[in-house]
Scaffold this motif. Structure first.
Motif, PDB file in Angstrom:
ATOM      1  N   ARG A  15       5.009  10.336 -24.109  1.00  0.00           N
ATOM      2  CA  ARG A  15       5.677   9.032 -23.911  1.00  0.00           C
ATOM      3  C   ARG A  15       6.465   9.023 -22.603  1.00  0.00           C
ATOM      4  NH1 ARG A  15       7.035   8.786 -29.821  1.00  0.00           N
ATOM      5  NH2 ARG A  15       5.639   7.177 -30.606  1.00  0.00           N
ATOM      6  N   ALA A  16       7.194  10.109 -22.347  1.00  0.00           N
ATOM      7  CA  ALA A  16       8.006  10.197 -21.126  1.00  0.00           C
ATOM      8  C   ALA A  16       7.124  10.186 -19.887  1.00  0.00           C
ATOM      9  CB  ALA A  16       8.877  11.454 -21.159  1.00  0.00           C
ATOM     10  N   GLU A  17       6.000  10.898 -19.927  1.00  0.00           N
ATOM     11  CA  GLU A  17       5.087  10.907 -18.780  1.00  0.00           C
ATOM     12  C   GLU A  17       4.523   9.509 -18.532  1.00  0.00           C
ATOM     13  OE1 GLU A  17       4.749  13.014 -16.543  1.00  0.00           O
ATOM     14  OE2 GLU A  17       5.444  14.876 -17.446  1.00  0.00           O
ATOM     15  N   LEU A  18       4.168   8.812 -19.596  1.00  0.00           N
ATOM     16  CA  LEU A  18       3.605   7.469 -19.449  1.00  0.00           C
ATOM     17  C   LEU A  18       4.649   6.496 -18.898  1.00  0.00           C
ATOM     18  CD1 LEU A  18       0.892   6.091 -19.907  1.00  0.00           C
ATOM     19  CD2 LEU A  18       1.706   5.375 -22.137  1.00  0.00           C
ATOM     20  N   GLU A  27       2.503  -3.399 -14.368  1.00  0.00           N
ATOM     21  CA  GLU A  27       1.458  -3.375 -15.384  1.00  0.00           C
ATOM     22  C   GLU A  27       0.885  -1.973 -15.484  1.00  0.00           C
ATOM     23  OE1 GLU A  27      -1.559  -6.226 -14.509  1.00  0.00           O
ATOM     24  OE2 GLU A  27      -0.327  -7.903 -15.165  1.00  0.00           O
ATOM     25  N   ARG A  28       0.670  -1.543 -16.694  1.00  0.00           N
ATOM     26  CA  ARG A  28       0.082  -0.215 -16.895  1.00  0.00           C
ATOM     27  C   ARG A  28      -1.416  -0.285 -16.651  1.00  0.00           C
ATOM     28  NH1 ARG A  28       3.337   1.968 -22.141  1.00  0.00           N
ATOM     29  NH2 ARG A  28       5.171   2.623 -20.992  1.00  0.00           N
ATOM     30  N   THR A  29      -1.887   0.551 -15.780  1.00  0.00           N
ATOM     31  CA  THR A  29      -3.314   0.622 -15.493  1.00  0.00           C
ATOM     32  C   THR A  29      -3.883   1.901 -16.100  1.00  0.00           C
ATOM     33  OG1 THR A  29      -2.994   1.832 -13.431  1.00  0.00           O
ATOM     34  CG2 THR A  29      -3.041  -0.599 -13.293  1.00  0.00           C
ATOM     35  N   THR A  30      -5.185   1.953 -16.136  1.00  0.00           N
ATOM     36  CA  THR A  30      -5.859   3.164 -16.597  1.00  0.00           C
ATOM     37  C   THR A  30      -5.456   4.341 -15.720  1.00  0.00           C
ATOM     38  OG1 THR A  30      -7.702   1.804 -17.360  1.00  0.00           O
ATOM     39  CG2 THR A  30      -8.112   4.171 -17.094  1.00  0.00           C
ATOM     40  N   ARG A  31      -5.369   4.117 -14.408  1.00  0.00           N
ATOM     41  CA  ARG A  31      -4.994   5.192 -13.488  1.00  0.00           C
ATOM     42  C   ARG A  31      -3.620   5.774 -13.854  1.00  0.00           C
ATOM     43  NH1 ARG A  31      -7.176   6.010  -8.827  1.00  0.00           N
ATOM     44  NH2 ARG A  31      -7.784   3.834  -8.522  1.00  0.00           N
ATOM     45  N   GLY A  32      -2.654   4.905 -14.129  1.00  0.00           N
ATOM     46  CA  GLY A  32      -1.327   5.378 -14.495  1.00  0.00           C
ATOM     47  C   GLY A  32      -1.342   6.204 -15.768  1.00  0.00           C
ATOM     48  N   ALA A  33      -2.100   5.745 -16.776  1.00  0.00           N
ATOM     49  CA  ALA A  33      -2.200   6.488 -18.033  1.00  0.00           C
ATOM     50  C   ALA A  33      -2.918   7.817 -17.815  1.00  0.00           C
ATOM     51  CB  ALA A  33      -2.925   5.653 -19.082  1.00  0.00           C
ATOM     52  N   TRP A  34      -3.959   7.814 -16.990  1.00  0.00           N
ATOM     53  CA  TRP A  34      -4.699   9.037 -16.715  1.00  0.00           C
ATOM     54  C   TRP A  34      -3.812  10.064 -15.992  1.00  0.00           C
ATOM     55  CZ3 TRP A  34      -8.092  12.206 -18.212  1.00  0.00           C
ATOM     56  CH2 TRP A  34      -8.673  13.140 -17.357  1.00  0.00           C
ATOM     57  N   ALA A  36      -0.587  10.258 -16.124  1.00  0.00           N
ATOM     58  CA  ALA A  36       0.394  10.727 -17.115  1.00  0.00           C
ATOM     59  C   ALA A  36      -0.238  11.768 -18.035  1.00  0.00           C
ATOM     60  CB  ALA A  36       0.925   9.546 -17.926  1.00  0.00           C
ATOM     61  N   PHE A  37      -1.472  11.512 -18.472  1.00  0.00           N
ATOM     62  CA  PHE A  37      -2.151  12.466 -19.359  1.00  0.00           C
ATOM     63  C   PHE A  37      -2.417  13.789 -18.632  1.00  0.00           C
ATOM     64  CE2 PHE A  37      -5.909  14.364 -21.389  1.00  0.00           C
ATOM     65  CZ  PHE A  37      -5.412  14.503 -22.685  1.00  0.00           C
ATOM     66  N   MET A  38      -2.760  13.731 -17.351  1.00  0.00           N
ATOM     67  CA  MET A  38      -2.975  14.976 -16.606  1.00  0.00           C
ATOM     68  C   MET A  38      -1.674  15.782 -16.516  1.00  0.00           C
ATOM     69  SD  MET A  38      -5.838  14.358 -13.638  1.00  0.00           S
ATOM     70  CE  MET A  38      -4.818  13.315 -12.637  1.00  0.00           C
ATOM     71  N   ARG A  39      -0.566  15.121 -16.234  1.00  0.00           N
ATOM     72  CA  ARG A  39       0.721  15.838 -16.197  1.00  0.00           C
ATOM     73  C   ARG A  39       1.030  16.443 -17.561  1.00  0.00           C
ATOM     74  NH1 ARG A  39       1.992  11.146 -13.235  1.00  0.00           N
ATOM     75  NH2 ARG A  39       3.115  10.266 -15.021  1.00  0.00           N
ATOM     76  N   GLN A  93      -3.006  16.359 -33.560  1.00  0.00           N
ATOM     77  CA  GLN A  93      -3.525  15.703 -32.368  1.00  0.00           C
ATOM     78  C   GLN A  93      -2.540  14.648 -31.888  1.00  0.00           C
ATOM     79  OE1 GLN A  93      -7.442  14.194 -33.359  1.00  0.00           O
ATOM     80  NE2 GLN A  93      -8.390  16.151 -32.832  1.00  0.00           N
ATOM     81  N   VAL A  94      -2.304  14.645 -30.574  1.00  0.00           N
ATOM     82  CA  VAL A  94      -1.471  13.649 -29.917  1.00  0.00           C
ATOM     83  C   VAL A  94      -2.414  12.790 -29.077  1.00  0.00           C
ATOM     84  CG1 VAL A  94       0.423  13.271 -28.304  1.00  0.00           C
ATOM     85  CG2 VAL A  94       0.517  15.201 -29.901  1.00  0.00           C
ATOM     86  N   HIS A  95      -2.446  11.498 -29.375  1.00  0.00           N
ATOM     87  CA  HIS A  95      -3.409  10.588 -28.753  1.00  0.00           C
ATOM     88  C   HIS A  95      -2.750   9.598 -27.802  1.00  0.00           C
ATOM     89  CE1 HIS A  95      -6.779  11.404 -31.605  1.00  0.00           C
ATOM     90  NE2 HIS A  95      -5.776  11.689 -32.419  1.00  0.00           N
ATOM     91  N   CYS A  96      -3.461   9.300 -26.729  1.00  0.00           N
ATOM     92  CA  CYS A  96      -3.182   8.153 -25.874  1.00  0.00           C
ATOM     93  C   CYS A  96      -4.484   7.357 -25.850  1.00  0.00           C
ATOM     94  CB  CYS A  96      -2.792   8.595 -24.466  1.00  0.00           C
ATOM     95  SG  CYS A  96      -2.524   7.203 -23.332  1.00  0.00           S
ATOM     96  N   GLU A  97      -4.514   6.266 -26.619  1.00  0.00           N
ATOM     97  CA  GLU A  97      -5.715   5.440 -26.701  1.00  0.00           C
ATOM     98  C   GLU A  97      -5.557   4.219 -25.807  1.00  0.00           C
ATOM     99  OE1 GLU A  97      -6.902   4.233 -30.627  1.00  0.00           O
ATOM    100  OE2 GLU A  97      -7.460   6.277 -31.174  1.00  0.00           O
ATOM    101  N   LEU A  98      -6.533   4.022 -24.953  1.00  0.00           N
ATOM    102  CA  LEU A  98      -6.593   2.861 -24.066  1.00  0.00           C
ATOM    103  C   LEU A  98      -7.725   1.981 -24.581  1.00  0.00           C
ATOM    104  CD1 LEU A  98      -6.502   4.878 -20.736  1.00  0.00           C
ATOM    105  CD2 LEU A  98      -4.554   3.972 -21.991  1.00  0.00           C
ATOM    106  N   ARG A  99      -7.426   0.727 -24.885  1.00  0.00           N
ATOM    107  CA  ARG A  99      -8.446  -0.169 -25.432  1.00  0.00           C
ATOM    108  C   ARG A  99      -8.670  -1.348 -24.486  1.00  0.00           C
ATOM    109  NH1 ARG A  99      -4.928   0.211 -30.053  1.00  0.00           N
ATOM    110  NH2 ARG A  99      -5.399   2.179 -31.076  1.00  0.00           N
ATOM    111  N   TYR A 100      -9.944  -1.716 -24.359  1.00  0.00           N
ATOM    112  CA  TYR A 100     -10.370  -2.781 -23.443  1.00  0.00           C
ATOM    113  C   TYR A 100     -11.247  -3.761 -24.211  1.00  0.00           C
ATOM    114  CZ  TYR A 100      -9.177   1.010 -20.277  1.00  0.00           C
ATOM    115  OH  TYR A 100      -8.521   2.027 -19.645  1.00  0.00           O
ATOM    116  N   GLU A 101     -11.165  -5.031 -23.815  1.00  0.00           N
ATOM    117  CA  GLU A 101     -12.061  -6.027 -24.397  1.00  0.00           C
ATOM    118  C   GLU A 101     -13.496  -5.607 -24.076  1.00  0.00           C
ATOM    119  OE1 GLU A 101     -11.146  -8.425 -26.415  1.00  0.00           O
ATOM    120  OE2 GLU A 101      -9.036  -7.899 -26.127  1.00  0.00           O
TER     121      GLU A 101
END
Length: 153
Positions: A15-18, A27-34, A36-39, A93-101
């Protein structure tokens, strides 16, 4: 392991990384979430000294988990939880799920999954680069939803 956070703190670290680098108007983009997940994926936690105790899972596909089909990128960290005797008890498991239309170009990607295990696999940077290549057409998009959660499996 000394100086390594406990597994119970993992979701808070994600959560802190995100949240880092985000403002109320960004706006949160996929790049930002990615990123954060790498860190988060580079940070080591207090896990058992076994090859499968700390894994990263990258997966995507079109699923209807929430009732309607969404293209979902699931960035997951899996930890082996051991009992008092050091034997496997369960996984968390700790998940970060990104959902798209759903869109034809996303549906055309099909489904994919890949694992990386700290202490078993070499080349975390290479794995991250390969997974980022899979995200190329999503990196500048804004997900419809981002869900962070933890679950025992």
């Amino acid at each position: 392991m000394p100086n390594r956070p406990r597994l119970e703190e993992a979701l808070d670290f994600l959560r802190a990384e995100l949240a880092s680098g985000q403002s109320e108007t960004t706006e949160r983009t996929t790049r930002g979430a990615w990123l954060a997940f790498m860190r988060f994926g580079r940070r080591r936690f207090d896990t058992a000294p076994t090859p499968d105790s700390d894994g990263l899972l990258f997966q995507y596909g079109t699923y209807a988990f929430s009732g309607r089909p969404m293209f979902t990128v699931d960035l997951t960290r899996q930890f082996d939880v051991t009992d008092d005797d050091g034997e496997h008890d369960h996984y968390v498991q700790v998940h970060c799920e990104l959902r798209y239309e759903p869109e034809p170009d996303l549906d055309a990607l099909g489904s994919f999954d890949s694992w990386f295990f700290h202490d078993a696999d070499a080349g975390l940077d290479e794995w991250f680069a390969a997974m980022e290549g899979r995200l190329a057409q999503l990196l500048d998009r804004r997900p419809s939803e981002i869900d962070l959660y933890e679950e025992p499996v």
